[in-house]
Design an enzyme around this catalytic site. Structure first.
Site, PDB file in Angstrom:
ATOM      1  N   ASP A  27      -0.999   3.225  -5.240  1.00  0.00           N
ATOM      2  CA  ASP A  27      -2.248   2.846  -6.126  1.00  0.00           C
ATOM      3  C   ASP A  27      -2.510   2.625  -7.751  1.00  0.00           C
ATOM      4  O   ASP A  27      -1.642   3.160  -8.446  1.00  0.00           O
ATOM      5  CB  ASP A  27      -3.446   3.172  -5.739  1.00  0.00           C
TER       6      ASP A  27
ATOM      7  N   ARG B 185      -3.120  -5.360   1.694  1.00  0.00           N
ATOM      8  CA  ARG B 185      -2.722  -4.500   0.110  1.00  0.00           C
ATOM      9  C   ARG B 185      -1.292  -4.742   0.110  1.00  0.00           C
ATOM     10  O   ARG B 185      -0.759  -3.629  -0.492  1.00  0.00           O
ATOM     11  CB  ARG B 185      -3.599  -3.778   0.341  1.00  0.00           C
TER      12      ARG B 185
END
Length: 440
Positions: free
Chosen positions: A263, A318
């Site tokens: 992330d 993602r």
């Protein structure tokens, strides 16, 4: 002009090293020849190798003296090396696979915590589905879960200081169950490491997350949080021996113990992820973690990241999902599985450029699923190939998903690229060169 070997391919290299590489077959390749040095631990990204090369560039611990070069084989030794040496540049060489899971989940549980009691207390037929657990007191089953999770958090997170290179030695180096925190620092390099996703021992039940509720977990394998100039290169991220298919279900929902693989959040900037493998995971890479006004105030104008020559294999979604950032994604290979949801998530004020990529989709998975619209944000998507054929990703998305029309044109043109390969050559190049153990 001198001749050198770069990632196993012979290349003609000018002084300072260029990105031009000639494979032994004569096929042009973009696997970049970074600033030449006998020790890979002191290599830095080539000029224009993505956003990590912007401005001051990224050198990690390349300037470390001998006293600040460490070789570690255990989790405790790794964390000690991170903490040693103050603000001096450092190189940490990881040898073998380091188990960061530590003791059993039971050892992290605080006195009084009992999972069966937790399940009984918050069962939908008892608790309902219209109130989350955030207000539960410390002595409640949820409060005891929070305290237990905090114990695990302290153990499995490792905080990386500025001016640091972490590199695997050989072909089998990495971490099982680690959460690498690159938080509020500048100038970090992470290379040649295999990450098996950490398992959250204490996921939280949220009955208000979707109509059916969800189990939500913590711990990314690596998170770039408010940091700048980060190069993630030749790493492998997977769920290893604990894929979601092995996880139990409670309240009719998967007991999700995984978070993300990588992330990039909270105003992070100037990140390049190159020649990595991201595999066998659900929610893989998140760039910008919220649409809220407070998050926008931090993220707007930041989150600049480059993804090139990565293999995205058997993921659900993602790869990445983008908010706010100017993200350049080129020359990646996406290999979808039967559970494929989408690859690129087009989120709040995102400025995604997705070009010269290759997608391999199985029968039954349409090319319209490659892009997913979450918010109104134009995207640039040119010269992409799906199953060996040139495909206009925006046009096919709009045809297959007419309720989510995407607009073309991200509003900027990437300039920080090494040589760009033909997308037809990308599958062979990336599949054979990406991931831990392929750094030479």
């Amino acid at each position: 002009m001198r001749r050198s070997k770069c990632h196993g391919r012979v290349s003609a290299v000018a002084v300072g090293c260029t990105a031009l590489v000639l494979a032994v077959t004569g096929t042009a390749s973009a696997q970049p020849c970074h600033q030449h040095t006998p020790d890979p631990a002191r290599q830095v990204p080539a000029a224009k190798d993505g956003w990590a090369s912007y401005g001051t560039g990224t050198s990690g611990g390349a300037k470390a003296d001998a006293a600040h070069v460490y070789t570690v084989t255990t989790w405790d030794a790794f964390k000690a090396a991170l903490a040693d040496g103050g603000d001096q540049p450092k190189i940490i060489k990881v040898k073998g696979t380091i188990d960061a899971d530590g003791p059993s989940c039971d050892s992290f549980a605080v006195p009084g915590y009992d999972f069966d009691t937790y399940l009984k207390t918050y069962a939908p037929e008892t608790w309902g589905r219209d109130k989350d657990l955030s207000a539960e007191p410390d002595d409640s089953p949820e409060g005891l879960r929070r305290a237990s999770q905090a114990r695990q958090d302290t153990y499995i997170k490792a905080y990386v200081p500025a001016d640091t290179t972490i590199i695997g030695v050989g072909k089998d180096a990495g971490f099982n169950g680690a959460s690498l925190q690159i938080k509020d620092v500048d100038n970090v390099i992470v290379r040649n490491l295999a990450f098996e996703s950490p398992l959250d021992c204490f996921p939280q039940w949220d009955p208000t997350d979707t109509a059916d509720g969800n189990w939500n977990s913590e711990y990314d394998s690596a998170v770039v949080y408010g940091s700048t100039h980060v190069w993630m290169d030749h790493n492998t991220f997977t769920d290893g021996d604990h894929p979601d298919s092995t996880l139990p279900h409670y309240y009719g929902r998967i007991y999700e113990q995984h978070d993300g693989e990588l992330d990039i959040v909270k105003g992070a900037d100037y990140v390049t992820a190159s020649w990595n493998v991201f595999a066998d995971h659900d929610k893989t890479i998140l760039i910008g973690n919220s649409d809220s006004a407070s998050t926008a105030a931090v993220d707007r104008g930041h989150l600049k990241a480059t993804f090139h020559h990565n293999l995205f294999s058997n993921l659900v979604e993602r790869a990445p999902r983008v908010r706010f950032g100017q993200v350049d994604s080129y020359n990646n290979h996406f290999v979808a599985g039967a559970d494929h949801g989408y690859s690129y998530g087009i989120g709040m004020e995102s400025q995604l450029v997705a070009e010269h990529n290759a997608f391999t989709l199985p029968s039954g998975v349409g090319a319209g699923t490659i892009l997913k619209k979450w918010n109104e944000a134009p995207v640039t998507a040119a010269d992409n190939y799906v199953n060996g054929r040139p495909t206009d990703l925006i046009a096919v998305h709009n045809a297959e998903v007419p309720a989510e029309i995407l607009q073309s044109g991200a509003g900027w043109t990437p300039t920080l690229r090494t040589r760009v390969d033909s997308p037809r050559a990308v599958p062979a190049l990336v599949d054979h060169g990406a991931g831990a153990g392929h750094l030479r």
